[in-house]
Scaffold this motif. Structure first.
Motif, PDB file in Angstrom:
ATOM      1  N   ASP A 162       0.820  -1.214   0.000  1.00  0.00           N
ATOM      2  CA  ASP A 162       0.000   0.000   0.000  1.00  0.00           C
ATOM      3  C   ASP A 162       0.856   1.268   0.000  1.00  0.00           C
ATOM      4  N   GLY A 163       2.173   1.083  -0.101  1.00  0.00           N
ATOM      5  CA  GLY A 163       3.084   2.221  -0.143  1.00  0.00           C
ATOM      6  C   GLY A 163       3.597   2.664   1.202  1.00  0.00           C
ATOM      7  N   SER A 164       3.089   2.121   2.281  1.00  0.00           N
ATOM      8  CA  SER A 164       3.541   2.520   3.612  1.00  0.00           C
ATOM      9  C   SER A 164       4.924   1.941   3.908  1.00  0.00           C
ATOM     10  N   VAL A 165       5.596   2.564   4.867  1.00  0.00           N
ATOM     11  CA  VAL A 165       6.962   2.185   5.214  1.00  0.00           C
ATOM     12  C   VAL A 165       6.968   1.266   6.433  1.00  0.00           C
ATOM     13  N   PRO A 166       7.686   0.153   6.398  1.00  0.00           N
ATOM     14  CA  PRO A 166       7.765  -0.725   7.583  1.00  0.00           C
ATOM     15  C   PRO A 166       8.253   0.048   8.791  1.00  0.00           C
ATOM     16  N   GLU A 167       7.687  -0.256   9.930  1.00  0.00           N
ATOM     17  CA  GLU A 167       8.043   0.452  11.156  1.00  0.00           C
ATOM     18  C   GLU A 167       9.470   0.111  11.566  1.00  0.00           C
ATOM     19  N   PRO A 171      10.320  -6.227  13.020  1.00  0.00           N
ATOM     20  CA  PRO A 171      10.489  -7.110  11.855  1.00  0.00           C
ATOM     21  C   PRO A 171       9.383  -6.856  10.816  1.00  0.00           C
ATOM     22  N   PRO A 172       9.747  -6.697   9.545  1.00  0.00           N
ATOM     23  CA  PRO A 172       8.743  -6.427   8.519  1.00  0.00           C
ATOM     24  C   PRO A 172       7.756  -7.580   8.365  1.00  0.00           C
ATOM     25  N   ASP A 173       6.560  -7.243   7.955  1.00  0.00           N
ATOM     26  CA  ASP A 173       5.553  -8.250   7.633  1.00  0.00           C
ATOM     27  C   ASP A 173       5.679  -8.544   6.140  1.00  0.00           C
ATOM     28  N   TYR A 174       6.438  -9.588   5.818  1.00  0.00           N
ATOM     29  CA  TYR A 174       6.740  -9.856   4.413  1.00  0.00           C
ATOM     30  C   TYR A 174       5.523 -10.322   3.620  1.00  0.00           C
ATOM     31  N   SER A 175       4.482 -10.726   4.303  1.00  0.00           N
ATOM     32  CA  SER A 175       3.264 -11.115   3.584  1.00  0.00           C
ATOM     33  C   SER A 175       2.593  -9.902   2.950  1.00  0.00           C
ATOM     34  N   ARG A 176       2.928  -8.719   3.398  1.00  0.00           N
ATOM     35  CA  ARG A 176       2.366  -7.475   2.862  1.00  0.00           C
ATOM     36  C   ARG A 176       3.347  -6.754   1.946  1.00  0.00           C
ATOM     37  N   TYR A 206      12.187 -18.441 -19.375  1.00  0.00           N
ATOM     38  CA  TYR A 206      12.161 -17.228 -18.564  1.00  0.00           C
ATOM     39  C   TYR A 206      10.953 -17.177 -17.622  1.00  0.00           C
ATOM     40  N   GLN A 207       9.790 -17.592 -18.109  1.00  0.00           N
ATOM     41  CA  GLN A 207       8.605 -17.568 -17.248  1.00  0.00           C
ATOM     42  C   GLN A 207       8.788 -18.489 -16.045  1.00  0.00           C
ATOM     43  N   THR A 208       9.289 -19.672 -16.295  1.00  0.00           N
ATOM     44  CA  THR A 208       9.528 -20.620 -15.205  1.00  0.00           C
ATOM     45  C   THR A 208      10.528 -20.050 -14.202  1.00  0.00           C
ATOM     46  N   PHE A 209      11.570 -19.428 -14.734  1.00  0.00           N
ATOM     47  CA  PHE A 209      12.608 -18.862 -13.876  1.00  0.00           C
ATOM     48  C   PHE A 209      12.048 -17.773 -12.961  1.00  0.00           C
ATOM     49  N   LEU A 210      11.116 -16.971 -13.457  1.00  0.00           N
ATOM     50  CA  LEU A 210      10.617 -15.817 -12.712  1.00  0.00           C
ATOM     51  C   LEU A 210       9.468 -16.131 -11.756  1.00  0.00           C
ATOM     52  N   GLN A 211       8.963 -17.338 -11.764  1.00  0.00           N
ATOM     53  CA  GLN A 211       7.757 -17.659 -11.003  1.00  0.00           C
ATOM     54  C   GLN A 211       7.815 -17.224  -9.547  1.00  0.00           C
ATOM     55  N   ASN A 212       8.944 -17.393  -8.892  1.00  0.00           N
ATOM     56  CA  ASN A 212       9.035 -17.092  -7.464  1.00  0.00           C
ATOM     57  C   ASN A 212       9.710 -15.753  -7.160  1.00  0.00           C
ATOM     58  N   PHE A 213       9.998 -14.992  -8.186  1.00  0.00           N
ATOM     59  CA  PHE A 213      10.444 -13.622  -7.948  1.00  0.00           C
ATOM     60  C   PHE A 213       9.255 -12.815  -7.435  1.00  0.00           C
ATOM     61  N   ARG A 214       9.540 -11.789  -6.651  1.00  0.00           N
ATOM     62  CA  ARG A 214       8.473 -10.941  -6.152  1.00  0.00           C
ATOM     63  C   ARG A 214       8.631  -9.526  -6.715  1.00  0.00           C
ATOM     64  N   LEU A 215       7.530  -8.976  -7.178  1.00  0.00           N
ATOM     65  CA  LEU A 215       7.509  -7.593  -7.621  1.00  0.00           C
ATOM     66  C   LEU A 215       7.211  -6.726  -6.409  1.00  0.00           C
ATOM     67  N   VAL A 216       8.092  -5.788  -6.121  1.00  0.00           N
ATOM     68  CA  VAL A 216       7.966  -4.967  -4.923  1.00  0.00           C
ATOM     69  C   VAL A 216       8.351  -3.538  -5.274  1.00  0.00           C
ATOM     70  N   GLN A 217       7.787  -2.581  -4.554  1.00  0.00           N
ATOM     71  CA  GLN A 217       8.128  -1.178  -4.775  1.00  0.00           C
ATOM     72  C   GLN A 217       9.010  -0.677  -3.639  1.00  0.00           C
ATOM     73  N   ARG A 218       9.919   0.224  -3.971  1.00  0.00           N
ATOM     74  CA  ARG A 218      10.802   0.782  -2.957  1.00  0.00           C
ATOM     75  C   ARG A 218      10.078   1.897  -2.205  1.00  0.00           C
ATOM     76  N   ILE A 219      10.664   2.313  -1.108  1.00  0.00           N
ATOM     77  CA  ILE A 219      10.075   3.391  -0.321  1.00  0.00           C
ATOM     78  C   ILE A 219      10.500   4.744  -0.897  1.00  0.00           C
ATOM     79  N   LEU A 220       9.688   5.756  -0.644  1.00  0.00           N
ATOM     80  CA  LEU A 220      10.016   7.127  -1.019  1.00  0.00           C
ATOM     81  C   LEU A 220      10.145   7.995   0.225  1.00  0.00           C
ATOM     82  N   ALA A 221       9.218   7.843   1.168  1.00  0.00           N
ATOM     83  CA  ALA A 221       9.216   8.655   2.382  1.00  0.00           C
ATOM     84  C   ALA A 221      10.520   8.479   3.158  1.00  0.00           C
TER      85      ALA A 221
END
Length: 248
Positions: A162-167, A171-176, A206-221
């Motif tokens: 949701d764009g929020s920054v881990p406290e 420990p981060p909640d990696y499920s989010r 390539y598709q098989t290779f990427l299956q377990n990669f995670r798309l994640v956004q970096r923080i800005l704040a």
């Protein structure tokens, strides 16, 4: 007046002025110039060629609309970054208004643990240096990574979905944090093909290779990019794309 003892044996023809040197032909003039100045000419030509090449590269360089970091601790198949950029482009938009959509995928391999023995130290150092530059400049807002927890623990870089920054200090909640490639229909439907060796034989899919990669956004704040209007606008656009790409 000269003393007689110095002139008594001098003949009249001996005191005649030297005749001027013969006029060189155009060919001889060119040969003479080349003999004395060829290294200056060649050095100038090389310097001009290098300068022209640099100016041409800068003038013709295509600025990407979006940059995505492909961050791995194990390495990636040859050619995957280029293919990913081409296949992802239709899912993005022309941010810079140059009439085309360009998505650049930057590959970073930063090994740790047992994987350190399987990577060239020079490649490791080059990847880390480029990655630090990416962090500082905010080139990649979206990352694809195969080792989310390790890189978050090392760099404290990633945001929740949701764009929020881990406290801090918790420990981060990696499920989010991030969404698995294999759970994103917009990504799994892409025709990526497979890696090929030098003989043109297909290898890793390539598709098989990427299956377990995670798309994640970096923080800005809290970063130096937060107060940069251009960086903030870019972050907003990337966050919107993150939501589109991870929609199920």
């Amino acid at each position: 007046m000269a003393s007689a003892r110095y002139t008594v044996h001098i003949k009249p023809e001996d005191i005649q002025p030297d005749a001027p040197p013969p006029e060189l032909t155009p060919k001889e003039k060119r040969e003479n110039f080349w003999f004395y100045h060829k290294w200056h000419v060649l050095g100038g030509a090389v310097a001009f060629a290098l300068l022209f090449s640099l100016v041409w590269e800068i003038a013709t360089q295509v600025k990407p609309d979006y940059t995505i970091g492909l961050l791995s601790s194990h390495g990636v198949p040859v050619g995957i970054g280029e293919v990913l950029g081409e296949r992802l482009a239709p899912l993005f938009n022309d941010r810079n208004g140059d009439g085309r959509v360009v998505v650049t995928v930057m590959e970073y391999t930063v090994a740790h643990g047992e994987d350190l023995d399987r990577i060239d130290p020079n490649i490791q150092m080059a990847s880390m240096t480029k990655l630090m530059g990416d962090f500082d400049m905010g080139e990649s807002i979206l990352f694809l990574t195969d080792d989310l927890e390790y890189f978050e623990e090392q760099y404290f870089l990633f945001a929740y979905n949701d764009g929020s920054v881990p406290e801090e200090g918790v420990p981060p909640d990696y499920s989010r944090m991030g969404v698995r490639w294999g759970d994103c229909p917009a990504l799994t439907e892409l025709e990526l093909g497979s890696a090929e060796d030098f003989a043109g034989v297909s290898g890793i899919d390539y598709q098989t290779f990427l299956q377990n990669f995670r798309l994640v956004q970096r923080i800005l704040a809290g970063t130096q990019l937060e107060n940069d209007p251009d960086a903030s606008a870019y972050y907003t656009d990337c966050a919107a794309k993150f939501e589109e790409l991870t929609r199920r």
